[in-house]
Scaffold this motif. Structure first.
Motif, PDB file in Angstrom:
ATOM      1  N   GLY A  55      35.804  38.706  46.677  1.00  7.13           N
ATOM      2  CA  GLY A  55      36.101  40.025  47.243  1.00  7.13           C
ATOM      3  C   GLY A  55      37.567  40.298  46.996  1.00  7.13           C
ATOM      4  O   GLY A  55      38.428  39.559  47.490  1.00  7.13           O
ATOM      5  N   ARG A  56      37.868  41.331  46.231  1.00  5.46           N
ATOM      6  CA  ARG A  56      39.232  41.516  45.756  1.00  5.46           C
ATOM      7  C   ARG A  56      40.245  41.626  46.897  1.00  5.46           C
ATOM      8  O   ARG A  56      41.332  41.051  46.834  1.00  5.46           O
ATOM      9  CB  ARG A  56      39.309  42.753  44.859  1.00  5.46           C
ATOM     10  CG  ARG A  56      40.653  42.904  44.157  1.00  5.46           C
ATOM     11  CD  ARG A  56      40.582  43.967  43.085  1.00  5.46           C
ATOM     12  NE  ARG A  56      39.943  43.459  41.895  1.00  5.46           N
ATOM     13  CZ  ARG A  56      39.356  44.232  40.986  1.00  5.46           C
ATOM     14  NH1 ARG A  56      39.297  45.529  41.163  1.00  5.46           N
ATOM     15  NH2 ARG A  56      38.820  43.699  39.913  1.00  5.46           N
ATOM     16  N   GLY A  57      39.903  42.368  47.958  1.00  8.41           N
ATOM     17  CA  GLY A  57      40.841  42.491  49.068  1.00  8.41           C
ATOM     18  C   GLY A  57      41.149  41.152  49.707  1.00  8.41           C
ATOM     19  O   GLY A  57      42.311  40.824  49.976  1.00  8.41           O
ATOM     20  N   ALA A  58      40.118  40.354  49.959  1.00 10.17           N
ATOM     21  CA  ALA A  58      40.303  39.032  50.564  1.00 10.17           C
ATOM     22  C   ALA A  58      41.090  38.117  49.632  1.00 10.17           C
ATOM     23  O   ALA A  58      41.950  37.340  50.077  1.00 10.17           O
ATOM     24  CB  ALA A  58      38.950  38.414  50.898  1.00 10.17           C
ATOM     25  N   GLN A  59      40.823  38.200  48.333  1.00  8.13           N
ATOM     26  CA  GLN A  59      41.529  37.356  47.374  1.00  8.13           C
ATOM     27  C   GLN A  59      43.009  37.725  47.279  1.00  8.13           C
ATOM     28  O   GLN A  59      43.878  36.854  47.205  1.00  8.13           O
ATOM     29  CB  GLN A  59      40.867  37.475  45.995  1.00  8.13           C
ATOM     30  CG  GLN A  59      39.494  36.818  45.927  1.00  8.13           C
ATOM     31  CD  GLN A  59      38.781  37.095  44.618  1.00  8.13           C
ATOM     32  OE1 GLN A  59      37.644  37.536  44.593  1.00  8.13           O
ATOM     33  NE2 GLN A  59      39.457  36.847  43.497  1.00  8.13           N
ATOM     34  N   LEU A  60      43.310  39.009  47.272  1.00 11.94           N
ATOM     35  CA  LEU A  60      44.706  39.436  47.233  1.00 11.94           C
ATOM     36  C   LEU A  60      45.449  39.014  48.485  1.00 11.94           C
ATOM     37  O   LEU A  60      46.600  38.570  48.425  1.00 11.94           O
ATOM     38  CB  LEU A  60      44.762  40.953  47.058  1.00 11.94           C
ATOM     39  CG  LEU A  60      44.310  41.481  45.696  1.00 11.94           C
ATOM     40  CD1 LEU A  60      44.097  42.986  45.753  1.00 11.94           C
ATOM     41  CD2 LEU A  60      45.326  41.126  44.616  1.00 11.94           C
ATOM     42  N   LYS A  61      44.795  39.134  49.613  1.00 14.13           N
ATOM     43  CA  LYS A  61      45.408  38.737  50.882  1.00 14.13           C
ATOM     44  C   LYS A  61      45.682  37.232  50.903  1.00 14.13           C
ATOM     45  O   LYS A  61      46.731  36.778  51.367  1.00 14.13           O
ATOM     46  CB  LYS A  61      44.496  39.129  52.042  1.00 14.13           C
ATOM     47  CG  LYS A  61      45.176  39.124  53.406  1.00 14.13           C
ATOM     48  CD  LYS A  61      44.250  39.672  54.471  1.00 14.13           C
ATOM     49  CE  LYS A  61      44.973  39.877  55.798  1.00 14.13           C
ATOM     50  NZ  LYS A  61      45.894  41.030  55.758  1.00 14.13           N
ATOM     51  N   LEU A  62      44.719  36.449  50.386  1.00 11.43           N
ATOM     52  CA  LEU A  62      44.899  35.002  50.318  1.00 11.43           C
ATOM     53  C   LEU A  62      46.048  34.633  49.388  1.00 11.43           C
ATOM     54  O   LEU A  62      46.861  33.753  49.707  1.00 11.43           O
ATOM     55  CB  LEU A  62      43.599  34.348  49.845  1.00 11.43           C
ATOM     56  CG  LEU A  62      43.632  32.825  49.675  1.00 11.43           C
ATOM     57  CD1 LEU A  62      43.913  32.144  51.012  1.00 11.43           C
ATOM     58  CD2 LEU A  62      42.320  32.319  49.080  1.00 11.43           C
ATOM     59  N   GLY A  63      46.134  35.296  48.244  1.00 11.58           N
ATOM     60  CA  GLY A  63      47.232  35.034  47.321  1.00 11.58           C
ATOM     61  C   GLY A  63      48.587  35.325  47.941  1.00 11.58           C
ATOM     62  O   GLY A  63      49.542  34.551  47.778  1.00 11.58           O
ATOM     63  N   ALA A  64      48.676  36.434  48.670  1.00 12.93           N
ATOM     64  CA  ALA A  64      49.938  36.782  49.336  1.00 12.93           C
ATOM     65  C   ALA A  64      50.278  35.780  50.437  1.00 12.93           C
ATOM     66  O   ALA A  64      51.450  35.446  50.645  1.00 12.93           O
ATOM     67  CB  ALA A  64      49.838  38.192  49.914  1.00 12.93           C
TER      68      ALA A  64
END
Length: 225
Positions: free
Chosen positions: A58-67
């Motif tokens: 899930g792109r939103g969850a993945q971006l949040k995890l990366g940050a």
């Protein structure tokens, strides 16, 4: 002096795309946030020296995890560049990004289709019109933002669709989001496969439904048809 720049790339089955974009990021701090790839995405990322964050798809969850991972090993003055794996950075991007960091405001790249011809020119112009008229760049144009501002607005929502729109709408309440003078080159092969008009109208319809209260699960059903 501004802090360190971290490039955060969400991936899923993105081996081929990473092989094109990661060489442009040599020497740069990169986090690849993967959502369960079974191809050689992770191997490609490790070989290029990227840091891995692996979580739910899930792109939103993945971006949040990366940050989140970037914040654990970074400083409060750091900056993030969120980038799609199938984007290609232009020559001179580092100087332009670092200059923008000194201005302390969020930025996005202009859009350029990775194809030639009238259809590509039309697509480039339509994206530019959307950004000018609605102030609404999409995630395939990248997002350069300071860690401080990103955390101030709450970061990405854990959404599988329109996570980019949702964040931009919150950002616009507290900051002016402007384009950089360079363009990202983006893979538009799916637009060509689906038909430029058909896919464009579908995406416009999904955006309209999202802004009028449709749930992400409802939109995903239409998006994946």
């Amino acid at each position: 002096m501004r802090g360190v720049l971290t490039v955060i790339i969400p991936t899923f089955q993105a081996e081929q795309a990473l092989m094109r974009v990661l060489p442009q990021l040599l020497g740069q701090r990169v986090i690849v946030s993967d959502g369960g790839s079974t191809d050689d995405t992770l191997t490609c990322a490790v070989r290029a020296g990227a840091v891995l964050a692996v979580g739910v798809r899930g792109r939103g969850a993945q971006l949040k995890l990366g940050a989140k991972l970037a914040a654990l090993s970074g400083g409060t003055g750091d900056w993030y560049l969120f980038l799609h794996a199938d984007s290609q950075l232009p020559d001179g991007w580092r100087d332009v990004v670092h200059d923008a960091m000194q201005q302390d405001a969020p930025r996005y790249f202009r859009f350029k289709a990775d194809a030639s011809g009238l259809k590509s020119l039309f697509m480039n112009r339509m994206v530019a019109l959307r950004c000018w008229a609605l102030g609404l760049p999409y995630g395939d144009q990248g997002l350069l933002i300071s860690r401080a501002l990103y955390e101030r607005v709450g970061g990405h929502a854990k959404m599988a669709l329109f996570e980019d729109v949702e964040l931009i709408e919150r950002l616009k309440k507290v900051a002016t989001v402007r384009p950089l003078p360079l363009a990202l080159t983006t893979d538009v092969s799916k637009h060509w496969q689906d038909g430029l008009w058909r896919r464009g109208l579908r995406n416009l319809g999904l955006l309209w439904r999202y802004k009028h209260g449709a749930t992400v699960s409802e939109l995903l059903k239409a998006y994946t048809k």
